[in-house]
Scaffold this motif. Structure first.
Motif, PDB file in Angstrom:
ATOM      1  N   GLY A 138       0.674  -1.308   0.138  1.00  0.00           N
ATOM      2  CA  GLY A 138       0.011   0.033   0.336  1.00  0.00           C
ATOM      3  C   GLY A 138       1.589   1.271  -0.129  1.00  0.00           C
ATOM      4  O   GLY A 138       1.758   1.453  -0.735  1.00  0.00           O
ATOM      5  N   GLU A 139       0.454   2.055   0.523  1.00  0.00           N
ATOM      6  CA  GLU A 139       1.305   3.216   0.669  1.00  0.00           C
ATOM      7  C   GLU A 139       1.207   3.884   2.024  1.00  0.00           C
ATOM      8  O   GLU A 139       0.484   3.600   2.938  1.00  0.00           O
ATOM      9  CB  GLU A 139      -0.035   4.284   0.508  1.00  0.00           C
ATOM     10  CG  GLU A 139      -0.374   3.936  -0.618  1.00  0.00           C
ATOM     11  CD  GLU A 139      -1.376   5.581  -1.730  1.00  0.00           C
ATOM     12  OE1 GLU A 139      -1.040   5.932  -3.214  1.00  0.00           O
ATOM     13  OE2 GLU A 139      -2.458   5.862  -0.816  1.00  0.00           O
ATOM     14  N   LEU A 140       2.542   4.724   2.262  1.00  0.00           N
ATOM     15  CA  LEU A 140       2.714   5.168   3.217  1.00  0.00           C
ATOM     16  C   LEU A 140       2.306   7.091   3.086  1.00  0.00           C
ATOM     17  O   LEU A 140       2.362   7.201   2.093  1.00  0.00           O
ATOM     18  CB  LEU A 140       4.584   5.637   3.800  1.00  0.00           C
ATOM     19  CG  LEU A 140       4.459   6.775   4.798  1.00  0.00           C
ATOM     20  CD1 LEU A 140       4.765   5.500   6.128  1.00  0.00           C
ATOM     21  CD2 LEU A 140       6.597   6.477   4.542  1.00  0.00           C
ATOM     22  N   THR A 141       1.073   7.211   4.579  1.00  0.00           N
ATOM     23  CA  THR A 141       1.039   8.775   4.613  1.00  0.00           C
ATOM     24  C   THR A 141       1.613   9.623   5.134  1.00  0.00           C
ATOM     25  O   THR A 141       1.926   9.747   6.293  1.00  0.00           O
ATOM     26  CB  THR A 141      -0.755   8.910   5.071  1.00  0.00           C
ATOM     27  OG1 THR A 141      -1.495   7.413   3.993  1.00  0.00           O
ATOM     28  CG2 THR A 141      -1.257  10.029   4.793  1.00  0.00           C
ATOM     29  N   ILE A 142       2.266  10.682   4.679  1.00  0.00           N
ATOM     30  CA  ILE A 142       2.666  11.469   5.431  1.00  0.00           C
ATOM     31  C   ILE A 142       2.007  12.720   5.116  1.00  0.00           C
ATOM     32  O   ILE A 142       1.067  13.737   4.685  1.00  0.00           O
ATOM     33  CB  ILE A 142       4.495  12.001   4.073  1.00  0.00           C
ATOM     34  CG1 ILE A 142       5.037  10.896   4.150  1.00  0.00           C
ATOM     35  CG2 ILE A 142       5.381  12.888   5.640  1.00  0.00           C
ATOM     36  CD1 ILE A 142       6.407  11.066   3.668  1.00  0.00           C
ATOM     37  N   THR A 143       1.705  13.700   6.576  1.00  0.00           N
ATOM     38  CA  THR A 143       0.972  13.947   6.723  1.00  0.00           C
ATOM     39  C   THR A 143       1.763  15.645   7.664  1.00  0.00           C
ATOM     40  O   THR A 143       2.691  15.530   8.383  1.00  0.00           O
ATOM     41  CB  THR A 143      -0.101  13.742   7.466  1.00  0.00           C
ATOM     42  OG1 THR A 143      -0.713  12.805   7.245  1.00  0.00           O
ATOM     43  CG2 THR A 143      -1.034  15.236   8.415  1.00  0.00           C
ATOM     44  N   ALA A 144       1.613  16.953   6.380  1.00  0.00           N
ATOM     45  CA  ALA A 144       2.438  18.124   7.660  1.00  0.00           C
ATOM     46  C   ALA A 144       1.493  18.023   9.112  1.00  0.00           C
ATOM     47  O   ALA A 144      -0.006  18.677   8.886  1.00  0.00           O
ATOM     48  CB  ALA A 144       2.727  19.315   6.194  1.00  0.00           C
ATOM     49  N   VAL A 145       2.253  18.602   9.831  1.00  0.00           N
ATOM     50  CA  VAL A 145       1.700  19.288  10.905  1.00  0.00           C
ATOM     51  C   VAL A 145       2.162  20.662  11.862  1.00  0.00           C
ATOM     52  O   VAL A 145       3.491  21.028  11.271  1.00  0.00           O
ATOM     53  CB  VAL A 145       2.233  18.094  12.304  1.00  0.00           C
ATOM     54  CG1 VAL A 145       1.292  16.646  11.612  1.00  0.00           C
ATOM     55  CG2 VAL A 145       3.341  17.702  11.837  1.00  0.00           C
ATOM     56  N   PRO A 146       1.961  21.477  12.225  1.00  0.00           N
ATOM     57  CA  PRO A 146       2.620  22.674  12.623  1.00  0.00           C
ATOM     58  C   PRO A 146       3.167  22.481  13.785  1.00  0.00           C
ATOM     59  O   PRO A 146       3.576  20.709  14.053  1.00  0.00           O
ATOM     60  CB  PRO A 146       0.974  23.188  13.607  1.00  0.00           C
ATOM     61  CG  PRO A 146       0.133  22.541  13.155  1.00  0.00           C
ATOM     62  CD  PRO A 146      -0.038  21.347  12.640  1.00  0.00           C
ATOM     63  N   ALA A 147       3.991  23.687  13.820  1.00  0.00           N
ATOM     64  CA  ALA A 147       5.380  23.745  14.035  1.00  0.00           C
ATOM     65  C   ALA A 147       5.575  25.367  14.669  1.00  0.00           C
ATOM     66  O   ALA A 147       5.295  25.682  14.089  1.00  0.00           O
ATOM     67  CB  ALA A 147       7.182  23.556  14.212  1.00  0.00           C
ATOM     68  N   VAL A 148       6.115  25.650  15.932  1.00  0.00           N
ATOM     69  CA  VAL A 148       6.786  26.783  16.353  1.00  0.00           C
ATOM     70  C   VAL A 148       8.157  27.338  16.204  1.00  0.00           C
ATOM     71  O   VAL A 148       7.815  26.535  17.348  1.00  0.00           O
ATOM     72  CB  VAL A 148       5.043  27.157  17.421  1.00  0.00           C
ATOM     73  CG1 VAL A 148       5.937  28.933  17.949  1.00  0.00           C
ATOM     74  CG2 VAL A 148       3.724  27.228  16.930  1.00  0.00           C
ATOM     75  N   HIS A 149       8.770  27.554  16.238  1.00  0.00           N
ATOM     76  CA  HIS A 149       9.694  28.053  15.807  1.00  0.00           C
ATOM     77  C   HIS A 149      10.710  29.595  16.952  1.00  0.00           C
ATOM     78  O   HIS A 149      11.180  29.803  15.959  1.00  0.00           O
ATOM     79  CB  HIS A 149      10.548  28.505  14.520  1.00  0.00           C
ATOM     80  CG  HIS A 149      12.444  28.020  14.887  1.00  0.00           C
ATOM     81  ND1 HIS A 149      12.766  27.111  15.499  1.00  0.00           N
ATOM     82  CD2 HIS A 149      12.424  27.851  13.295  1.00  0.00           C
ATOM     83  CE1 HIS A 149      14.261  27.067  15.397  1.00  0.00           C
ATOM     84  NE2 HIS A 149      14.022  27.464  13.548  1.00  0.00           N
ATOM     85  N   GLY A 150       9.569  28.832  18.124  1.00  0.00           N
ATOM     86  CA  GLY A 150      10.072  29.937  19.118  1.00  0.00           C
ATOM     87  C   GLY A 150       9.420  30.228  19.980  1.00  0.00           C
ATOM     88  O   GLY A 150       7.742  29.216  19.778  1.00  0.00           O
ATOM     89  N   PRO A 151       8.946  31.078  21.023  1.00  0.00           N
ATOM     90  CA  PRO A 151       7.741  30.884  22.116  1.00  0.00           C
ATOM     91  C   PRO A 151       7.118  31.568  21.381  1.00  0.00           C
ATOM     92  O   PRO A 151       6.640  32.162  20.760  1.00  0.00           O
ATOM     93  CB  PRO A 151       8.368  32.273  22.817  1.00  0.00           C
ATOM     94  CG  PRO A 151       9.710  33.335  22.058  1.00  0.00           C
ATOM     95  CD  PRO A 151       9.808  31.937  21.106  1.00  0.00           C
ATOM     96  N   GLN A 152       5.277  30.316  22.132  1.00  0.00           N
ATOM     97  CA  GLN A 152       4.433  30.840  21.824  1.00  0.00           C
ATOM     98  C   GLN A 152       3.612  32.555  21.529  1.00  0.00           C
ATOM     99  O   GLN A 152       3.462  33.227  20.905  1.00  0.00           O
ATOM    100  CB  GLN A 152       3.228  30.690  22.785  1.00  0.00           C
ATOM    101  CG  GLN A 152       2.001  30.730  21.985  1.00  0.00           C
ATOM    102  CD  GLN A 152       1.822  29.021  20.711  1.00  0.00           C
ATOM    103  OE1 GLN A 152       2.449  28.214  21.323  1.00  0.00           O
ATOM    104  NE2 GLN A 152       0.580  29.395  20.012  1.00  0.00           N
ATOM    105  N   ASP A 153       4.649  33.422  22.249  1.00  0.00           N
ATOM    106  CA  ASP A 153       4.066  34.913  22.875  1.00  0.00           C
ATOM    107  C   ASP A 153       5.269  35.627  21.298  1.00  0.00           C
ATOM    108  O   ASP A 153       5.313  36.750  21.377  1.00  0.00           O
ATOM    109  CB  ASP A 153       4.415  35.463  23.645  1.00  0.00           C
ATOM    110  CG  ASP A 153       5.690  35.168  25.042  1.00  0.00           C
ATOM    111  OD1 ASP A 153       6.831  34.890  24.110  1.00  0.00           O
ATOM    112  OD2 ASP A 153       5.594  35.466  25.422  1.00  0.00           O
ATOM    113  N   GLY A 154       6.242  35.105  20.740  1.00  0.00           N
ATOM    114  CA  GLY A 154       6.585  35.226  19.671  1.00  0.00           C
ATOM    115  C   GLY A 154       6.394  36.522  19.007  1.00  0.00           C
ATOM    116  O   GLY A 154       5.487  36.131  18.107  1.00  0.00           O
ATOM    117  N   GLU A 155       6.755  37.150  18.471  1.00  0.00           N
ATOM    118  CA  GLU A 155       6.940  37.975  17.373  1.00  0.00           C
ATOM    119  C   GLU A 155       5.698  37.352  15.516  1.00  0.00           C
ATOM    120  O   GLU A 155       7.229  36.404  15.659  1.00  0.00           O
ATOM    121  CB  GLU A 155       6.718  39.640  17.162  1.00  0.00           C
ATOM    122  CG  GLU A 155       6.996  40.710  15.356  1.00  0.00           C
ATOM    123  CD  GLU A 155       7.061  41.474  15.823  1.00  0.00           C
ATOM    124  OE1 GLU A 155       7.056  42.732  14.697  1.00  0.00           O
ATOM    125  OE2 GLU A 155       8.589  41.964  16.306  1.00  0.00           O
TER     126      GLU A 155
END
Length: 285
Positions: A138-155
């Motif tokens: 069959g298939e391998l499914t590759i799903t993109a997911v979010p990432a935050v490259h710094g503190p949550q309150d960053g500009e």
């Protein structure tokens, strides 16, 4: 993504035969080569994350302190390259970029994919790309997911990203472990969101060196620190955690000992799987 029952059981601690050449594919295993660069053999495919193959040396304001455990020649042919982001050399250096462009497929975020060009395909968060498995099942499914490259309150920048666009990935397929690759994510809120949307994450490859740059966000971490990695493991319920991106560059503020101690304090040491770079870690029993 629709929840699914997990078919995964954790591996024994039996090590793979390290006499095998690096190019010999394994039956569902991972090895960290240094920095974020990790090989994942799953479903008869070889997946490479964030390739960095340059020797030690300066890359602008970042200093690479060690080369990889294996060169691009030694790892052989890869089927898919996952690029969490293309703008920072500790995630895609010169030789890593050149090697990625020879792969049949690169998956990244939309902005990174546009800059990279063919064969890169851009995936927005929660979108997926299917790849035919090398084992014929069959298939391998590759799903993109979010990432935050710094503190949550960053500009946030003009595109709404903190620091820059970064993409994590989830690999899944019938009778395979579901594998999460965090990319440079520092946000436990984001980890919790992923755990709610994707049920049954078995393996987490966590970028866990607490990267810091003094001129960014008052020196706060740009990726998970050790305690954050342990918390992420607990949130995800992952049975196996493979840490990456904690050495090889001078701006990592925490290393292997810090990660091991944080998992010990959290009572999660049995979930933590660290091997010397270039050694394979089995991902199935």
């Amino acid at each position: 993504m629709k929840p699914r029952p997990s078919l995964f059981t954790p591996p024994s601690r039996t090590e793979y035969d390290m006499a095998d050449p690096m190019s010999a594919r394994k039956n569902c295993a991972a090895t960290v080569l240094g920095g974020p660069t990790t090989l994942i053999d799953v479903g008869g495919l070889r997946i490479l994350t964030d390739p960095t193959f340059d020797d030690a040396g300066h890359h602008g304001y970042l200093n690479k302190t060690a080369g990889p455990a294996a060169s691009e020649t030694e790892i052989g042919i890869v089927d898919v390259v996952l690029v969490s982001h293309d703008g920072h050399p500790d995630n895609l250096d010169n030789r890593g970029r050149a090697f990625a462009m020879t792969a049949p497929l690169i998956l990244s975020g939309p902005l990174s994919a546009d800059r990279l060009g063919s064969p890169a395909v851009g995936l927005s968060p929660w979108s997926s790309h299917a790849v035919a498995r090398g084992d014929g099942l069959g298939e391998l499914t590759i799903t993109a997911v979010p990432a935050v490259h710094g503190p949550q309150d960053g500009e946030r920048d003009a595109d709404g990203n903190i620091n820059c666009e970064v993409t994590g990935f989830v690999l899944s397929g019938e009778a395979l472990p579901t594998i999460y690759v965090s990319g440079d994510n520092a946000s436990l809120d984001t980890v919790a969101q992923i755990s709610r949307k994707i049920d049954g994450i078995d393996v987490a490859v966590l970028f866990a060196g607490a990267a810091r740059v003094s001129t960014k966000f008052n020196g706060r971490p740009l990726s998970l620190d050790s305690r954050g990695a342990a918390a992420a493991a607990a949130i995800l319920g992952a049975k196996i955690v493979v840490p990456a991106h904690y050495d090889g560059w001078a701006h990592f503020s925490e290393g292997r000992a810090d990660i091991e101690h944080a998992f010990f304090e959290a009572g999660l040491s049995q979930r933590l799987h660290i091997a010397e770079h270039g050694n394979w870690i089995p991902l199935t029993a």
